[in-house]
Design an enzyme around this catalytic site. Sequence first.
Site, PDB file in Angstrom:
ATOM      1  N   GLN A 238       0.831  -1.204   0.000  1.00  0.00           N
ATOM      2  CA  GLN A 238       0.000   0.000   0.000  1.00  0.00           C
ATOM      3  C   GLN A 238       0.867   1.256   0.000  1.00  0.00           C
ATOM      4  O   GLN A 238       1.746   1.416   0.842  1.00  0.00           O
ATOM      5  CB  GLN A 238      -0.894   0.025   1.237  1.00  0.00           C
ATOM      6  CG  GLN A 238      -1.729   1.296   1.296  1.00  0.00           C
ATOM      7  CD  GLN A 238      -2.978   1.103   2.105  1.00  0.00           C
ATOM      8  OE1 GLN A 238      -2.958   1.254   3.322  1.00  0.00           O
ATOM      9  NE2 GLN A 238      -4.061   0.750   1.437  1.00  0.00           N
ATOM     10  N   LEU A 250       3.785  10.103   7.995  1.00  0.00           N
ATOM     11  CA  LEU A 250       2.362  10.011   7.661  1.00  0.00           C
ATOM     12  C   LEU A 250       1.584  11.292   7.974  1.00  0.00           C
ATOM     13  O   LEU A 250       1.741  11.884   9.032  1.00  0.00           O
ATOM     14  CB  LEU A 250       1.760   8.846   8.452  1.00  0.00           C
ATOM     15  CG  LEU A 250       0.278   8.543   8.238  1.00  0.00           C
ATOM     16  CD1 LEU A 250       0.015   8.116   6.800  1.00  0.00           C
ATOM     17  CD2 LEU A 250      -0.169   7.446   9.197  1.00  0.00           C
ATOM     18  N   ARG A 286      -7.187   4.306  -1.064  1.00  0.00           N
ATOM     19  CA  ARG A 286      -5.804   4.763  -1.120  1.00  0.00           C
ATOM     20  C   ARG A 286      -5.086   4.431  -2.421  1.00  0.00           C
ATOM     21  O   ARG A 286      -4.299   5.236  -2.923  1.00  0.00           O
ATOM     22  CB  ARG A 286      -5.023   4.153   0.048  1.00  0.00           C
ATOM     23  CG  ARG A 286      -5.457   4.730   1.362  1.00  0.00           C
ATOM     24  CD  ARG A 286      -4.758   4.069   2.530  1.00  0.00           C
ATOM     25  NE  ARG A 286      -5.177   4.735   3.765  1.00  0.00           N
ATOM     26  CZ  ARG A 286      -4.838   4.330   4.979  1.00  0.00           C
ATOM     27  NH1 ARG A 286      -4.074   3.266   5.133  1.00  0.00           N
ATOM     28  NH2 ARG A 286      -5.258   4.981   6.049  1.00  0.00           N
ATOM     29  N   HIS A 351       3.469   2.399   2.676  1.00  0.00           N
ATOM     30  CA  HIS A 351       2.802   2.520   3.964  1.00  0.00           C
ATOM     31  C   HIS A 351       2.534   1.188   4.644  1.00  0.00           C
ATOM     32  O   HIS A 351       2.597   1.072   5.857  1.00  0.00           O
ATOM     33  CB  HIS A 351       1.479   3.254   3.756  1.00  0.00           C
ATOM     34  CG  HIS A 351       0.716   3.528   5.016  1.00  0.00           C
ATOM     35  ND1 HIS A 351       1.272   4.210   6.078  1.00  0.00           N
ATOM     36  CD2 HIS A 351      -0.561   3.233   5.394  1.00  0.00           C
ATOM     37  CE1 HIS A 351       0.370   4.318   7.052  1.00  0.00           C
ATOM     38  NE2 HIS A 351      -0.733   3.724   6.666  1.00  0.00           N
TER      39      HIS A 351
END
Lengths: 576, 241
Positions: A238, A250, A286, A351
């Site tokens: 991801q 983040l 996402r 991520h």
Amino acid sequence: MRYHQVIVVGGGLAGLRAALELNKRNVKVAVVSKVHPLRSHSVEAQGGINAPLGNHPRGSHDSPELHAFDTVKGSDYLADQKSALRLTEDASERVREMEHWGVPFSRTTDGKIAQRPFGGAGFPRTCFASDKTGHVLLHTLYEQCVKYEQASERGEMVVYDEQIVTGLIVDDGVCHGVIVWDFQTGEIDVIKSEAVIFATGGAGRIFGKTTNALISTGLGMAIPYWAGIPIKDLEFVQFHPTTLFGTNILMTEGARGEGGFLLNNEGDRFLANYDDSSKAMEVAPRDIVARNMTREIMEGRGFEDEYLHLDLRHLGRDKILERLPGIRDLAMKFVHVDPIEAPVPVQPGMHYTMGGIDTNELGASRVPGFYAAGECGSVSVHGANRLGGNSMLETIVYGAIAGDSAAQYVLDGASGKTPDDTIFEDARKRELSRLDGMFTGAGEENPADIKDELEETMNRKCWVFREEKTLQEGIEKVEELLERYQNITLNSTGLRVNFDLLWALELGGNLAMAEVMIKGAARRKESRGSQFRTDFPTRDDDNWLHHTLAYYTNDGPRFDSSEVDLSIWEPKERKY
Amino acid sequence: MSEVSFKIFRFDPEKDKKPYTAEFTVPTKSGMTVLDGLYYIQEHIDGSLAFRSSCRAGVCGSCAMHINGTYRLACETQISALNTKTVKIRPMAHLPVTKDLFVDMDPFWEKYKHIKPYLIPGDEPGEIERLQTPDERAHLDTIIDCILCGACFASCTVNNYDDEYLGPAALLKAQRFFSDSRDAAREERMELVDGEHGVWRCHTIFNCQEVCPKDIDVTGSIAVLKRHLTADRFSPSLKKH
């Protein structure tokens, strides 16, 4: 030699939740964590945790079925459907239990747990504590562990921090314990057990541009891989749309959930210009947002050809201070931008690893006595793309399930086999000589150079958009780095507080998992969820609607596949 | 490319007779943090350098250390912000040095554990969450941001002469539960923070508040506990007013 009925490796959310479940079932458990549990990467999670509580007026009709369907659709139909449904059926109970244990969730006006919108869900389902949800969940779980540690007179709950598991003891196909390096004393020891649960987190540090903590390496997946347990679906990575330019720290999806905009260098909310994001806009899933951001940057509509703007100014000072104080603080400290006054420079960054150690729906691997939970494992509930807010949910739901499964296994008499003590002593000696060998290598390679080159290779060759040519170039490079790793020399010797050795071991894990990941990406000739192949731009259910399995061999991974559980919903085109 | 000099406290109790300062030249670039500098040294100059780190984003609490005159997190301290050519680093005080900047945190955790750092509710939970109004929840704001990095503990001068002092972080944690509408162990926890090694040792010097990387009013939190204990002792006459 120490003994505990069950060893949990990893002190993040999944590990601590598993330990509490074992404690509840009166099984003696030791948590072994390479850092103090409160330093685990779980603490960095920001935006929230999904559960169909129905506390938000727009989500009052929510249900486990709706939540599970969103999860399966978000996964591009690669999630195992019964596992996804179990995730959402247990969600409300697990989240409320966290509240009962003391998590200071943000609240609705009537005092219930507040919920906010996140990508891939039609209405607000994500429970949160401002933008520090991982922090408060982890602190609360650790507090519960302290409570039971204090209450136990016979060591029913023990936490060993700064002790590093370097190997598994598997004899005749059954797991009997772990090899542990005590970082502070330098001792190499064996802990015998009836069962082992790995909850070691993800492998983000394979990449340079990642939101992950420095400790989130591939070693936790590589140890069972080397012991013969397959790794599932690791090619699915991801990329989070909004990571801070420069450090890739983040910036929570909650920033967009609360109404933040993504803007290109023309000041345009460009997500409106793409079919797959024009409706959901900033709260599209996402994978979709990260791809469209990458396209904007590649086509010259980014800033410095590197980043875009996350604009929160219109939310107003009060809302930013109430709902997003943590990311405001990070933006001010790391890029000197106050989101109240100026847009934040963001770019997609690695991520989360959707794949991991292959387990069944109870967290059990195919080796009796070995379990996995959380990001290091693959149940699989995330398939090819994970929805925001589902990772922390997975840690507490499947942490509890893996703890329960291991407890049942132990209470049922475990494997019934008691290996001879010489097996443990031999394993300890072998590990000691392996580690000593790393100090006396004849090579000249500095592991830090190999690490840098690996990160750069994965950033460039195994990123948001993938194609055969660049993947093959990446594979060649990873193979070269694996060769060169055989020739590393450490300039610090001894086993006591030796970070040179620690980072070299972590690098070995990163290289092993990078090889599985990039070869898996090259092998899967389709686009699904997070994996987008420019040379195979569509999903191909006829040939690729199955899980990838990678087995360790001396000549690199041997690939195989396993079936996806499609027993509830029929795969359809994924549209938002 | 410009350079800075890192002057770092070094000590390996198993090898060195006494601590010494080692100097390293580190090339810098824009946005580079003190933690980046430490990694440059560890990876390219001296692999034996010992220091903790994890999140590199100022939220895990691993890398508190004494940097150019005060306690800070190495990961969120940019070298340029120090406005100097020399970065001087020492480990946290009041904790035994295991190696270099890596200290034994056990005394810190023991104090944290002493105050029963977990919710002690007065009732069995029901089917749904315990209700807490946004106003009640607001009492926990900033207190719950504590990352237990230990910067306050290291900066506290009381620890110079009282090893048993609970210290700011543990007392803050006590106030976190004291302020939670769901907790029912106020008096039980008050007893744990009362006494000569508890809140009364705090001399209100504000070091803890000054160094807190999360800008928590630690000193103020200790004062809240003191006020509660004092009010109890003066009662009932004080409570009338």
